[in-house]
Design a protein around this motif. Structure first.
Motif, PDB file in Angstrom:
ATOM      1  N   GLN A  54       0.840  -1.196   0.000  1.00  0.00           N
ATOM      2  CA  GLN A  54       0.000   0.000   0.000  1.00  0.00           C
ATOM      3  C   GLN A  54       0.877   1.248   0.000  1.00  0.00           C
ATOM      4  N   THR A  84      -6.722   4.222  -2.121  1.00  0.00           N
ATOM      5  CA  THR A  84      -7.203   3.570  -0.917  1.00  0.00           C
ATOM      6  C   THR A  84      -8.699   3.814  -0.734  1.00  0.00           C
ATOM      7  N   VAL A  91      -4.468   1.327   7.111  1.00  0.00           N
ATOM      8  CA  VAL A  91      -4.225   0.110   6.335  1.00  0.00           C
ATOM      9  C   VAL A  91      -5.526  -0.292   5.646  1.00  0.00           C
ATOM     10  N   HIS A 106       2.643  -1.537   4.536  1.00  0.00           N
ATOM     11  CA  HIS A 106       2.102  -0.179   4.443  1.00  0.00           C
ATOM     12  C   HIS A 106       3.265   0.806   4.391  1.00  0.00           C
ATOM     13  N   ALA A 110       1.581   7.106   8.506  1.00  0.00           N
ATOM     14  CA  ALA A 110       0.567   6.190   9.025  1.00  0.00           C
ATOM     15  C   ALA A 110       0.013   6.732  10.333  1.00  0.00           C
ATOM     16  N   VAL A 120       0.456  -6.663   9.558  1.00  0.00           N
ATOM     17  CA  VAL A 120       0.883  -5.454   8.861  1.00  0.00           C
ATOM     18  C   VAL A 120       2.299  -5.104   9.292  1.00  0.00           C
ATOM     19  N   HIS A 122       4.683  -1.727   8.964  1.00  0.00           N
ATOM     20  CA  HIS A 122       4.742  -0.324   8.572  1.00  0.00           C
ATOM     21  C   HIS A 122       6.176   0.042   8.179  1.00  0.00           C
TER      22      HIS A 122
END
Length: 479
Positions: A54, A84, A91, A106, A110, A120, A122
């Motif tokens: 992402q 998104t 996320v 990701h 954030a 996830v 980051h």
């Protein structure tokens, strides 16, 4: 209001778009900027075969190169998530599940809200920071070496906080650096420690956090605004790495809070409330939706749950019956400026202030909706129902009219239980009678209708060119 509803949109249609250049020199080394080694170890360690990458818009230009290198390093399939579903800081588990991803990488800024389902990792991107200039700006803003200061940073500069700490700690014995924490930490924070917004730091001042000043490293934005409203008793200063300038924040927090309290008063007057679903990935969003529905039901207000993606004035203007909206989103995206919207938009905390008589304004502001849930630090139980004859009268500060300000037992349905189901057609199929659906049927325009099988098939022809206010062929006679 004029910009949202009166613009012809020509400027937006003719504007040439291009990728935003973000420190091209810093992105020259993709392996270092995107921490390829750590990302590959995460994928291999979890045994993931499908991974979603992402990217925010400003980093999307590197997506293909990063995906290719990750596939070569891990052997897993990589899927790039561009646009998104909601904010790019959250996320996007919904888009990741569409491709059957087993994990998400990701990239970029954030909000660090915990996720519900997928693992996830980051990777914030290591944006450059002039440590020497930042330390110099800190000394100019805090000449007293005994100052109690908590240093916060945007996540993209978290990698440089260790070096900044080494420079300032010998000079400032009472300085505290926050630590970025990804994911939800188990259990409540121990006394003398703060855990909010993905940051964790100790507070050693006798008066608590209100005796400390805050120094933020990063550009002005939603993260800083959320910090300032939440810790509104602390003076804030900031250092913008893009301009290498430090300053004392001049945002009038009291004025901003007065604006939010005005919206609370609007929520007290509202009879119909639209609950906007602004996230499908943050843990606890289903629980807070149910909590808000129950709160509005007890307050005698009608509620409608709306999933419209990213809210904008044009979308929400379709719901004229709604008096006010409440946005369920992450802590950063909850503070939506609704000045251009037809109806105001409040946060779940502001709606609780309006509808829960047991909750009073204490000066503390909460932007994270999870703080309102049972077991959280700011949860307040709903008081028992009060008969209307015993309720204390309340007067609206906006309209001057009397209004109900007490909780009541859930109103009984207007239809007896035996008639809530009715025969829909001669096949004896049953249909549930819904007041919302009945009201929608009474409207003259109910949205786009598919009319499947009723439209004749025709050959495609070239349409008109331009925008609705001035098509290119207008003024000419049609053949």
């Amino acid at each position: 209001m004029a910009t949202a509803f009166s613009s012809d949109g020509e400027a937006a249609l003719r504007r040439e778009l291009g990728p935003v250049v973000v420190a091209a020199a810093s992105r020259g080394d993709l392996d270092g900027f995107y921490e390829m080694g750590r990302a590959a170890a995460f994928v291999r360690g979890g045994g993931f075969r499908k991974v979603a990458l992402q990217f925010p818009d400003e980093l999307l230009a590197d997506a293909a190169a990063v995906a290719a290198r990750m596939e070569a390093a891990t052997g897993a399939e990589m899927y790039v998530l561009g646009d998104t579903t909601y904010g790019s800081c959250c996320v996007d588990e919904v888009a990741a599940e569409h491709v059957g991803a087993e994990a998400v990488l990701h990239y970029g800024p954030a909000c660090l809200s915990p996720c519900r389902k997928l693992p996830v990792l980051h990777i914030f991107g290591q944006q450059p920071l002039d440590i020497g200039r930042c330390a110099e700006a800190f000394r100019e803003l805090y000449p007293d070496r005994q100052s109690r200061v908590v240093v916060l940073s945007d996540v993209v500069y978290a990698h440089a906080m260790g070096e900044l700490e080494q420079q300032l700690c010998p000079e400032y014995p009472n300085i505290v650096f926050s630590r970025v924490v990804c994911g939800d930490t188990p259990g409540p924070a121990p006394p003398g420690e703060v855990r909010q917004f993905g940051r964790q730091f100790p507070v050693e001042a006798l008066g608590g956090l209100q005796d400390c000043a805050m120094f933020y490293v990063g550009a002005e934005g939603l993260a800083l605004t959320s910090f300032m409203l939440t810790w509104n008793r602390c003076p804030f200063s900031s250092f913008d790495p893009a301009t290498s300038c430090g300053r004392r924040e001049t945002l009038n927090v009291n004025r901003a809070l007065m604006r939010r309290l005005y919206l609370v008063e609007r929520a007290r007057d509202a009879q119909v409330v639209g609950i906007l679903v602004g996230t499908l990935g943050v843990a606890g969003y289903l629980a807070v939706l149910q909590h808000l529905r129950e709160l509005l039901r007890r307050a005698g207000k009608r509620s409608y749950t709306l999933a419209v993606g990213k809210p904008n004035p044009a979308k929400l203007a379709n719901f004229l019956e709604v008096d006010i909206f409440v946005l369920v989103a992450c802590a950063q995206n909850s503070l939506l400026d609704s000045s251009d919207f037809y109806r105001p938009i409040v946060t779940p905390y502001e709606l609780e202030l309006a509808c829960n008589p047991a909750r009073e304004w204490t000066g503390n502001y909460f932007t994270d909706f999870r703080d309102l849930l049972p077991g959280a630090c700011a949860h307040v139980e709903l008081p028992p129902a009060v008969p209307a004859a015993e309720a204390v009268p309340d007067v609206s500060l906006i309209t001057g009219e009397m209004r109900a300000a007490h909780l009541c037992d859930p109103p009984a349905s207007q239809l007896p239980p035996s008639t809530t189901l009715a025969c829909r057609d001669q096949t004896r199929a049953l249909a549930e009678i819904s007041p919302a659906a009945s009201f929608l049927e009474s409207r003259s325009w109910r949205g786009l209708e598919q009319q499947l099988g009723q439209t004749p098939v025709s050959k495609a022809v070239q349409g008109r060119r331009g925008i609705a206010i001035a098509y290119e062929d207008e003024g000419r006679e049609q053949p």
